[in-house]
Design a protein around this motif. Structure first.
Motif, mmCIF file in Angstrom:
data_model
loop_
_atom_site.group_PDB
_atom_site.id
_atom_site.type_symbol
_atom_site.label_atom_id
_atom_site.label_comp_id
_atom_site.label_asym_id
_atom_site.label_seq_id
_atom_site.Cartn_x
_atom_site.Cartn_y
_atom_site.Cartn_z
ATOM 1 N N PHE A 1 -54.951 57.781 -17.816
ATOM 2 C CA PHE A 1 -53.791 56.096 -18.423
ATOM 3 C C PHE A 1 -54.298 56.228 -20.102
ATOM 4 C CE2 PHE A 1 -56.189 54.852 -14.343
ATOM 5 C CZ PHE A 1 -54.590 54.986 -13.208
ATOM 6 N N SER A 2 -53.326 56.556 -20.260
ATOM 7 C CA SER A 2 -53.104 56.077 -21.561
ATOM 8 C C SER A 2 -52.558 54.953 -22.103
ATOM 9 C CB SER A 2 -52.145 57.692 -21.895
ATOM 10 O OG SER A 2 -50.068 56.456 -20.962
ATOM 11 N N ARG A 3 -52.990 54.861 -23.245
ATOM 12 C CA ARG A 3 -52.806 53.308 -24.013
ATOM 13 C C ARG A 3 -51.076 53.178 -24.256
ATOM 14 N NH1 ARG A 3 -55.301 50.812 -28.557
ATOM 15 N NH2 ARG A 3 -56.781 52.406 -28.360
ATOM 16 N N ALA A 4 -50.360 53.601 -24.250
ATOM 17 C CA ALA A 4 -48.394 53.851 -23.763
ATOM 18 C C ALA A 4 -48.631 52.620 -22.436
ATOM 19 C CB ALA A 4 -48.014 54.780 -24.289
ATOM 20 N N GLU A 5 -49.532 53.939 -21.944
ATOM 21 C CA GLU A 5 -48.620 53.318 -20.012
ATOM 22 C C GLU A 5 -48.751 51.388 -20.000
ATOM 23 O OE1 GLU A 5 -49.598 55.466 -16.569
ATOM 24 O OE2 GLU A 5 -51.011 56.089 -18.031
ATOM 25 N N MET A 6 -50.284 51.312 -20.176
ATOM 26 C CA MET A 6 -50.951 50.052 -20.462
ATOM 27 C C MET A 6 -50.585 49.298 -21.481
ATOM 28 S SD MET A 6 -52.808 51.395 -17.487
ATOM 29 C CE MET A 6 -53.510 49.560 -17.085
ATOM 30 N N SER A 7 -50.326 49.230 -22.448
ATOM 31 C CA SER A 7 -49.862 47.902 -23.191
ATOM 32 C C SER A 7 -48.695 47.973 -23.248
ATOM 33 C CB SER A 7 -49.681 48.854 -24.789
ATOM 34 O OG SER A 7 -48.483 49.668 -24.685
ATOM 35 N N TYR A 8 -47.778 46.780 -24.007
ATOM 36 C CA TYR A 8 -46.996 45.786 -23.417
ATOM 37 C C TYR A 8 -45.833 46.628 -23.701
ATOM 38 C CZ TYR A 8 -49.880 41.629 -25.131
ATOM 39 O OH TYR A 8 -50.721 40.715 -25.182
ATOM 40 N N ARG A 9 -44.209 46.454 -22.910
ATOM 41 C CA ARG A 9 -43.446 47.549 -23.631
ATOM 42 C C ARG A 9 -42.232 46.962 -24.133
ATOM 43 N NH1 ARG A 9 -45.694 50.384 -19.949
ATOM 44 N NH2 ARG A 9 -45.802 49.851 -17.729
ATOM 45 N N CYS A 10 -43.101 46.231 -26.149
ATOM 46 C CA CYS A 10 -42.585 45.906 -26.911
ATOM 47 C C CYS A 10 -42.328 47.569 -28.072
ATOM 48 C CB CYS A 10 -42.123 44.906 -27.282
ATOM 49 S SG CYS A 10 -44.224 44.315 -28.301
ATOM 50 N N GLY A 11 -43.645 48.324 -27.287
ATOM 51 C CA GLY A 11 -43.489 49.460 -28.335
ATOM 52 C C GLY A 11 -44.803 49.273 -28.855
ATOM 53 N N CYS A 12 -45.900 47.703 -29.381
ATOM 54 C CA CYS A 12 -46.837 47.362 -30.606
ATOM 55 C C CYS A 12 -47.584 48.874 -29.803
ATOM 56 C CB CYS A 12 -46.994 46.069 -30.570
ATOM 57 S SG CYS A 12 -48.005 45.554 -29.249
ATOM 58 N N GLY A 13 -48.523 48.475 -29.168
ATOM 59 C CA GLY A 13 -49.164 49.675 -28.979
ATOM 60 C C GLY A 13 -50.053 49.213 -27.860
ATOM 61 N N ILE A 14 -49.750 47.547 -28.606
ATOM 62 C CA ILE A 14 -51.125 46.746 -27.837
ATOM 63 C C ILE A 14 -51.489 46.806 -26.290
ATOM 64 C CG2 ILE A 14 -52.468 44.606 -28.123
ATOM 65 C CD1 ILE A 14 -51.350 44.466 -30.839
ATOM 66 N N TYR A 15 -52.311 47.888 -25.632
ATOM 67 C CA TYR A 15 -52.517 47.127 -24.631
ATOM 68 C C TYR A 15 -53.647 46.574 -23.737
ATOM 69 C CZ TYR A 15 -57.524 49.689 -25.260
ATOM 70 O OH TYR A 15 -58.999 50.214 -25.303
ATOM 71 N N GLU A 16 -54.776 46.115 -24.767
ATOM 72 C CA GLU A 16 -56.095 44.599 -24.274
ATOM 73 C C GLU A 16 -56.158 44.919 -23.146
ATOM 74 O OE1 GLU A 16 -53.508 41.568 -26.056
ATOM 75 O OE2 GLU A 16 -54.933 41.387 -28.308
ATOM 76 N N MET A 17 -56.094 45.688 -22.646
ATOM 77 C CA MET A 17 -57.057 45.394 -21.260
ATOM 78 C C MET A 17 -57.994 44.749 -20.703
ATOM 79 S SD MET A 17 -53.828 45.402 -19.459
ATOM 80 C CE MET A 17 -54.300 45.909 -17.449
#
Length: 126
Positions: free
Chosen positions: A9-25
């Motif tokens: 699982f990548s950071r991109a697929e688990m992050s907010y969909r706005c494109g900020c790259g924050i995933y914080e799961m």
């Protein structure tokens, strides 16, 4: 190469969909999701993971949206259909995901299973 947070699982697929790259799961949720992926022996496509409150208010169905587990970092929607859905359901229960929601009607490309780790056991359909 993608910025991976687990082997699959990548950071991109688990992050907010706005494109900020924050995933914080939640770390335990991610561990369980990776274990599910290992047991499924094939890819799992995450369609929704971490959500901002505002976005969750627009797309979520629960009455208590402010405490939705997408916003609390402990839920994901997995795009899946057919026989693999039953296999995922069985494996998710064994791994002890506590909330499992099934959306298996309508547009084939949008069918999913919701998983969470809320402190209760629940199964529902959309």
């Amino acid at each position: 190469m993608a910025d991976m947070i687990t082997p699959n699982f990548s950071r991109a697929e688990m992050s907010y969909r706005c494109g900020c790259g924050i995933y914080e799961m939640d770390a335990e949720f991610i561990r369980m999701l990776q274990e599910l992926r290992n047991q499924m022996q094939g890819s799992l496509k995450v369609s929704s993971a971490r959500r901002y409150d505002r976005y969750n208010d627009r797309v979520s169905t629960p009455k208590n949206k402010k405490n939705g587990f997408h916003t609390l970092r402990q839920a994901s929607d997995i795009l899946i259909t057919g026989e693999r859905t039953m296999f995922l359901f069985e494996k998710a229960r064994l791994i002890e995901f506590s909330g499992i929601g099934l959306s298996q009607r309508g547009d084939h490309a949008k069918l999913f299973v919701y998983l969470d780790t809320k402190p209760r056991k629940a199964l529902w359909s959309y």
